[in-house]
Scaffold this active site. Structure first.
Site, PDB file in Angstrom:
ATOM      1  N   ASN A  14       0.822  -1.193   0.000  1.00 28.05           N
ATOM      2  CA  ASN A  14       0.000   0.000   0.000  1.00 28.05           C
ATOM      3  C   ASN A  14       0.868   1.259   0.000  1.00 28.05           C
ATOM      4  OD1 ASN A  14      -2.453   1.449   0.199  1.00 28.05           O
ATOM      5  ND2 ASN A  14      -3.301  -0.174   1.475  1.00 28.05           N
ATOM      6  N   CYS A  15       0.212   2.385  -0.223  1.00 26.24           N
ATOM      7  CA  CYS A  15       0.860   3.703  -0.236  1.00 26.24           C
ATOM      8  C   CYS A  15       1.709   3.880   1.012  1.00 26.24           C
ATOM      9  CB  CYS A  15      -0.199   4.788  -0.303  1.00 26.24           C
ATOM     10  SG  CYS A  15       0.388   6.470  -0.047  1.00 26.24           S
TER      11      CYS A  15
END
Lengths: 78, 154
Positions: A14-15
């Site tokens: 994820n980010c």
């Protein structure tokens, strides 16, 4: 899918990990070489173009295939 | 010339640790020069051994599997449980750990500055901090922030 020199699969991450890993991969590549970046983070649709624009590494291609985002980024001249 | 990002990190909770390290590491990837100024509880983020927690107490917006009334949240172990749950969730969703993001910040040259006044105030021992931390005061921050493109207080 156009030609690429190196592939980086960030599926499940994820980010901001896809951006951070893309930067690291590009830093080890030669100018003009192309990186195939695979991302499942849906925010990447906005983040990867922003990364490409800000770092001067042109985004050649962006496609979606089987729920994954595929980007071809060319290593820029800096 | 490189863009500049100046951050004040004032929180020492698990959720408070993410924004400074996440934005700093990403900013470096985007070509920014970054300095984080750690003050008050944010200094806990510099400890070699991070033991960060998150508490639902006083935070009615924190999603819980079942509603937990405030009076129940003082029960010992609930904070531990909330922290365990948050860490498990972060891992499941492929989010980097705070340690991982902090390591990237250190490796990529983010300048981590401990506020000297609050280090003294809390009698913190700099030997407990990770290596490569510089110290400074308000003027140190403002000198950099004055020329920064982005400044954040977290």
């Amino acid at each position: 899918m156009s030609y690429f020199d190196k592939e980086l699969d960030t599926s499940g991450l994820n980010c901001p990990l896809p951006v951070l890993k893309a930067r690291k991969a590009l830093s080890e590549m030669a100018i003009g070489e192309k990186l195939h970046l695979i991302v499942t983070d849906p925010g990447a649709n906005q983040d990867i173009p922003a990364f490409s624009k800000m770092t001067g590494n042109p985004l050649i291609e962006a496609t979606e295939k089987e729920g994954k985002l595929h980007f071809i980024i060319e290593k820029g001249a800096e | 010339m490189a863009k500049k990002l100046a951050i004040i990190a004032s929180k020492g909770t698990l959720d408070g640790a993410y924004p400074p390290f996440l934005l700093a590491s990403t900013a470096v990837a985007l070509g920014f020069e970054v300095k984080i100024f750690f003050t008050f509880y944010g200094l806990q983020l510099l400890n070699k051994n991070l033991n960060l927690k998150v508490s639902p107490l006083g935070n009615p917006a924190m999603p819980m599997p079942v509603p937990v009334p405030s009076i129940v949240q003082i029960i010992p172990g609930l904070e531990w449980f909330a922290t365990w749950m948050m860490k498990r969730k972060l891992k499941q969703k492929g989010v980097a750990s705070v340690e991982e993001l902090r390591d990237i910040c250190v490796e990529t040259g983010v300048d981590l500055i401990a506020c000297q006044m609050t280090v003294d105030l809390f009698d913190f021992d700099k030997a407990d901090f990770i290596d490569g931390i510089s110290s400074g005061g308000a003027a140190t921050y403002l000198e950099f922030a004055g020329d920064a493109d982005v400044t954040l207080y977290i």
